[in-house]
Write a protein that holds these residues in place. Structure first.
Motif, mmCIF file in Angstrom:
data_model
loop_
_atom_site.group_PDB
_atom_site.id
_atom_site.type_symbol
_atom_site.label_atom_id
_atom_site.label_comp_id
_atom_site.label_asym_id
_atom_site.label_seq_id
_atom_site.Cartn_x
_atom_site.Cartn_y
_atom_site.Cartn_z
ATOM 1 N N THR A 52 32.538 -4.417 -10.721
ATOM 2 C CA THR A 52 33.787 -4.790 -11.379
ATOM 3 C C THR A 52 34.896 -3.949 -10.777
ATOM 4 N N ASP A 53 35.998 -4.586 -10.389
ATOM 5 C CA ASP A 53 37.138 -3.842 -9.849
ATOM 6 C C ASP A 53 37.872 -3.131 -10.975
ATOM 7 N N HIS A 54 38.217 -1.873 -10.720
ATOM 8 C CA HIS A 54 38.959 -1.064 -11.673
ATOM 9 C C HIS A 54 40.178 -0.481 -10.961
ATOM 10 N N THR A 55 41.289 -0.363 -11.670
ATOM 11 C CA THR A 55 42.492 0.268 -11.141
ATOM 12 C C THR A 55 42.521 1.707 -11.633
ATOM 13 N N PHE A 56 42.781 2.649 -10.715
ATOM 14 C CA PHE A 56 42.824 4.054 -11.115
ATOM 15 C C PHE A 56 44.127 4.695 -10.690
ATOM 16 N N THR A 57 44.496 5.757 -11.418
ATOM 17 C CA THR A 57 45.626 6.613 -11.073
ATOM 18 C C THR A 57 45.238 8.045 -11.383
ATOM 19 N N LEU A 58 45.462 8.935 -10.428
ATOM 20 C CA LEU A 58 45.271 10.374 -10.619
ATOM 21 C C LEU A 58 46.632 11.011 -10.385
ATOM 22 N N GLY A 59 47.193 11.626 -11.426
ATOM 23 C CA GLY A 59 48.530 12.183 -11.305
ATOM 24 C C GLY A 59 48.624 13.592 -11.872
ATOM 25 N N LEU A 60 49.599 14.338 -11.366
ATOM 26 C CA LEU A 60 49.840 15.709 -11.802
ATOM 27 C C LEU A 60 51.072 15.747 -12.694
ATOM 28 N N ALA A 61 50.928 16.382 -13.873
ATOM 29 C CA ALA A 61 52.043 16.529 -14.814
ATOM 30 C C ALA A 61 52.221 17.998 -15.172
ATOM 31 N N GLY A 62 53.455 18.361 -15.493
ATOM 32 C CA GLY A 62 53.760 19.711 -15.959
ATOM 33 C C GLY A 62 53.458 19.840 -17.440
ATOM 34 N N GLU A 63 53.697 21.046 -17.990
ATOM 35 C CA GLU A 63 53.368 21.256 -19.401
ATOM 36 C C GLU A 63 54.223 20.428 -20.342
ATOM 37 N N ASP A 64 55.344 19.897 -19.853
ATOM 38 C CA ASP A 64 56.178 19.014 -20.681
ATOM 39 C C ASP A 64 55.658 17.573 -20.668
ATOM 40 N N GLY A 65 54.584 17.327 -19.894
ATOM 41 C CA GLY A 65 54.011 15.989 -19.800
ATOM 42 C C GLY A 65 54.671 15.102 -18.770
ATOM 43 N N GLU A 66 55.753 15.583 -18.185
ATOM 44 C CA GLU A 66 56.460 14.804 -17.166
ATOM 45 C C GLU A 66 55.748 14.938 -15.815
ATOM 46 N N ILE A 109 39.754 14.527 -3.339
ATOM 47 C CA ILE A 109 41.118 14.365 -2.841
ATOM 48 C C ILE A 109 41.666 15.743 -2.503
ATOM 49 N N SER A 110 42.105 15.900 -1.264
ATOM 50 C CA SER A 110 42.716 17.159 -0.827
ATOM 51 C C SER A 110 44.218 17.100 -1.068
ATOM 52 N N VAL A 111 44.764 18.212 -1.557
ATOM 53 C CA VAL A 111 46.197 18.301 -1.834
ATOM 54 C C VAL A 111 46.731 19.501 -1.063
ATOM 55 N N HIS A 112 47.688 19.240 -0.193
ATOM 56 C CA HIS A 112 48.272 20.340 0.577
ATOM 57 C C HIS A 112 49.048 21.267 -0.336
ATOM 58 N N SER A 113 49.325 22.427 0.149
ATOM 59 C CA SER A 113 50.000 23.465 -0.629
ATOM 60 C C SER A 113 51.233 22.905 -1.341
ATOM 61 N N LEU A 114 51.336 23.214 -2.623
ATOM 62 C CA LEU A 114 52.466 22.770 -3.437
ATOM 63 C C LEU A 114 53.295 23.970 -3.858
ATOM 64 N N SER A 115 54.577 23.748 -4.026
ATOM 65 C CA SER A 115 55.442 24.782 -4.563
ATOM 66 C C SER A 115 55.663 24.454 -6.043
ATOM 67 N N LEU A 116 54.917 25.140 -6.907
ATOM 68 C CA LEU A 116 55.002 24.882 -8.345
ATOM 69 C C LEU A 116 55.542 26.117 -9.056
ATOM 70 N N ALA A 117 56.398 25.884 -10.033
ATOM 71 C CA ALA A 117 56.913 26.973 -10.863
ATOM 72 C C ALA A 117 55.773 27.501 -11.735
ATOM 73 N N PRO A 118 55.871 28.746 -12.188
ATOM 74 C CA PRO A 118 54.846 29.266 -13.099
ATOM 75 C C PRO A 118 54.728 28.373 -14.337
ATOM 76 N N GLY A 119 53.499 28.195 -14.804
ATOM 77 C CA GLY A 119 53.277 27.387 -16.000
ATOM 78 C C GLY A 119 51.943 26.671 -15.960
ATOM 79 N N ARG A 120 51.787 25.731 -16.900
ATOM 80 C CA ARG A 120 50.558 24.949 -17.020
ATOM 81 C C ARG A 120 50.774 23.567 -16.408
#
Length: 148
Positions: A52-66, A109-120
């Protein structure tokens, strides 16, 4: 369907076996610099959902959920991976024991270096619009940043 996500320093999938090789797996705190990382995903699919075909999304969100935004081709976009997946067991003539178990599938999935502010931050996996798995991590503040 069940899903699990693991944060790793690096990960790769063996296409012949579907197994994932992981290095530095299972961390939840990093920083202040965030090196290249990987997300290893594991799916357990019931036999009635095979082929069965399934649609997927893998996403990164900050602590505000955005969604975390990244620059790509001169414009800002959410850091997200998406596509279609289907679990197609190679051997449909499996014995009764094999057919009594869920079908296991995996991805890395490999993710290259990200510039993220401190947080969750949270990586979240959706399949067919349903939240299936997530993993949260923290990025420490640079202790020398306050000294300047």
């Amino acid at each position: 369907m069940q899903g699990f996500l693991v944060l790793c320093d690096s990960a790769s999938t063996d296409r012949a076996t579907g197994k994932i090789s992981m290095l530095g797996a299972g961390w939840s705190l990093t920083g202040p610099e965030l090196p290249s990382t990987a997300i290893a995903g594991f799916l357990r699919v019931p036999w009635n959902e095979a082929r069965t075909d399934h649609t997927f999304t893998l996403g990164l969100a900050g602590e505000d959920g955005e969604p975390v935004m990244v620059s790509a081709a001169g414009r800002e976009r959410p850091l997200r991976f998406s596509g279609q997946l289907a679990v197609n067991p190679a051997d449909t003539e499996l014995d009764e024991l094999a057919r009594s178990l869920d079908i296991h599938s995996s991805f890395a999935i490999s993710v290259h270096s990200l510039s993220l502010a401190p947080g969750r931050y949270t990586w979240a996996l959706e399949v067919d619009g349903e939240d299936l798995a997530s993993v949260t991590f923290g990025v420490r503040a640079d202790p020398d940043a306050d000294a300047e």
